[in-house]
Design an enzyme around this catalytic site. Structure first.
Site, short mmCIF file in Angstrom:
data_model
loop_
_atom_site.label_atom_id
_atom_site.label_comp_id
_atom_site.label_asym_id
_atom_site.label_seq_id
_atom_site.Cartn_x
_atom_site.Cartn_y
_atom_site.Cartn_z
N HIS A 99 0.82 -1.21 0.00
CA HIS A 99 0.00 0.00 0.00
C HIS A 99 0.86 1.26 0.00
O HIS A 99 1.96 1.29 0.55
CB HIS A 99 -0.91 0.03 1.23
CG HIS A 99 -2.12 -0.84 1.11
ND1 HIS A 99 -2.99 -0.76 0.05
CD2 HIS A 99 -2.62 -1.81 1.93
CE1 HIS A 99 -3.97 -1.63 0.21
NE2 HIS A 99 -3.76 -2.30 1.35
N CYS A 155 -0.24 2.33 -4.70
CA CYS A 155 -1.06 3.50 -5.01
C CYS A 155 -0.26 4.78 -4.73
O CYS A 155 0.62 4.80 -3.88
CB CYS A 155 -2.33 3.51 -4.15
SG CYS A 155 -3.44 2.12 -4.44
#
Length: 386
Positions: free
Chosen positions: A191, A247
């Site tokens: 992430h 991301c």
């Protein structure tokens, strides 16, 4: 007490977004509205109240750092068990070296896959990404197996769990003793997110960051730190390639130049280095970052590309392009990665994705891999040579 991630709802489009601790603002993944995070945490309130006072920024950050250290120490001492308090992973014991890994091989790599086991935002493909990247580096690019440092939650050695401390040590190991002719690889699958930029070195006003497995208690790793650790020490004649499948990872290395390419392959280099008084380049070497998406975009953890096995769309498309066409240029590599994602429609998230992404992301939000560098070059004549 443990500071956990929380969900907030966008005031404009209503989408719920997972926000890590100590984040003051974040872009909505759907409508790009800037969401200000309200908190009763005195640290967050302090950051918010002084974010416009540049003259008092140093004192503020020092105060926040001391308070966080005290909180972490309190949490650890109160547990009485010697564990990190995050999932079931033991806290890594301090280790002076990464034995038996060599710090002097001419080809070295750090491969980091964070799955967040036991969390609602668990990722399914990160360990597969690391395994595929390790095979590719050894079998196709000639990296010695004992010069590849792997950090995942499947490792039995506590020093190889992808905690914040272990990732920091691994990045320092990567550049330790680096000299002309060395080739370094940093691969991360996990992430990533953004927060407000407080040292004013970002064009868009936001720092990018990576989430270690213990980010709930230890915090994230900012792009500023990654740059100072593995970019600035890079000596003349050395090469660093970062492949970051996360991301909001477009400028995760804070490199001075960002390649902006349209769908037809036309490109220009944007100078992001002029924004900051802090030098963001190398000590003479070449640093290149290939990232999963732009800073305002999200990346996909999916089975749409490889069948039943979950992978990161960016990691899969990178390996496929690089091994199918040895000696390709950076321009050809970037175009091939983008085309693979477009062809499988993961760029529109039509393939199977994680449950969190299904809830949070808009189906038309496109994932477009990005290229940034410590120097400009002709991307259609310079060959990709890791």
């Amino acid at each position: 007490m443990e500071m956990a991630s929380k969900r907030v709802r966008c005031s404009y489009c209503g989408v719920q977004i997972m926000v890590p601790p100590y984040t003051h603002a974040i872009h909505c993944a759907v409508c790009q509205t800037v969401i200000r995070i309200q908190s009763n945490d005195p640290l967050v309130q302090a950051h918010s109240s002084f974010r416009h006072g540049a003259s008092r920024l140093k004192d503020l950050l020092n105060t926040a750092s001391n308070s966080i250290n005290m909180m972490v120490a309190t949490m650890y001492n109160s547990s009485g068990s010697g564990t990190s308090g995050f999932g079931c992973y033991p806290q890594a014991r301090p280790s002076p070296s990464m034995v038996p890994f060599s710090a002097h091989g001419s080809k070295r790599a750090v491969l980091c896959g964070v799955s967040y086991n036991g969390q609602k935002y668990r990722l399914n493909g990160t360990v597969n990404d690391v395994k595929c990247m390790r095979y590719f580096l050894i079998q196709k690019l000639g990296f010695p197996s004992d010069c590849i440092l792997v950090l995942t939650e499947e490792e039995s050695d506590p020093s190889l769990i992808p905690t914040k401390n272990n990732i920091r040590k691994a990045l320092k190991w990567l550049v330790q003793g680096c000299q002309s002719g060395d080739s370094l690889i940093f691969h991360y699958s996990g992430h990533g997110s953004q927060q407000l930029d407080f040292n004013m070195d970002e064009v868009d006003g936001y720092d990018e960051m990576l989430w270690p497995v213990d980010h709930q208690t230890e915090g994230t790793i900012l792009d500023d730190e990654i740059n100072s650790t593995i970019v600035r020490p890079l000596p003349q004649g050395a090469r660093l390639h970062a492949i970051v499948d996360a991301c909001h990872s477009g400028t995760i290395l804070d490199l001075p130049f960002v390649c902006r390419m349209d769908r037809d392959g036309n490109y220009t280099w944007q100078n992001h280095g002029c924004q900051s008084a802090i030098y963001k380049g190398t000590s003479g070497g070449l640093a290149v970052s290939l990232s999963a998406c732009d800073d305002h975009q999200v990346s996909v953890d999916t089975t749409a590309l490889s069948g039943n096995a979950a992978t990161g769309a960016m990691t899969y498309s990178f390996i496929q392009a690089a091994q199918n066409e040895p000696g390709l240029t950076y321009g050809r590599l970037l175009n091939a990665m983008r085309q693979t994602i477009r062809d499988t429609k993961t760029g529109h998230l039509n393939g199977p994705v994680t449950s969190l992404l299904k809830k949070v992301l808009h189906p038309k939000l496109r994932q477009v891999p990005q290229l940034s560098s410590s120097e400009t070059f002709d991307i259609y004549s310079k060959h990709f040579v890791p």
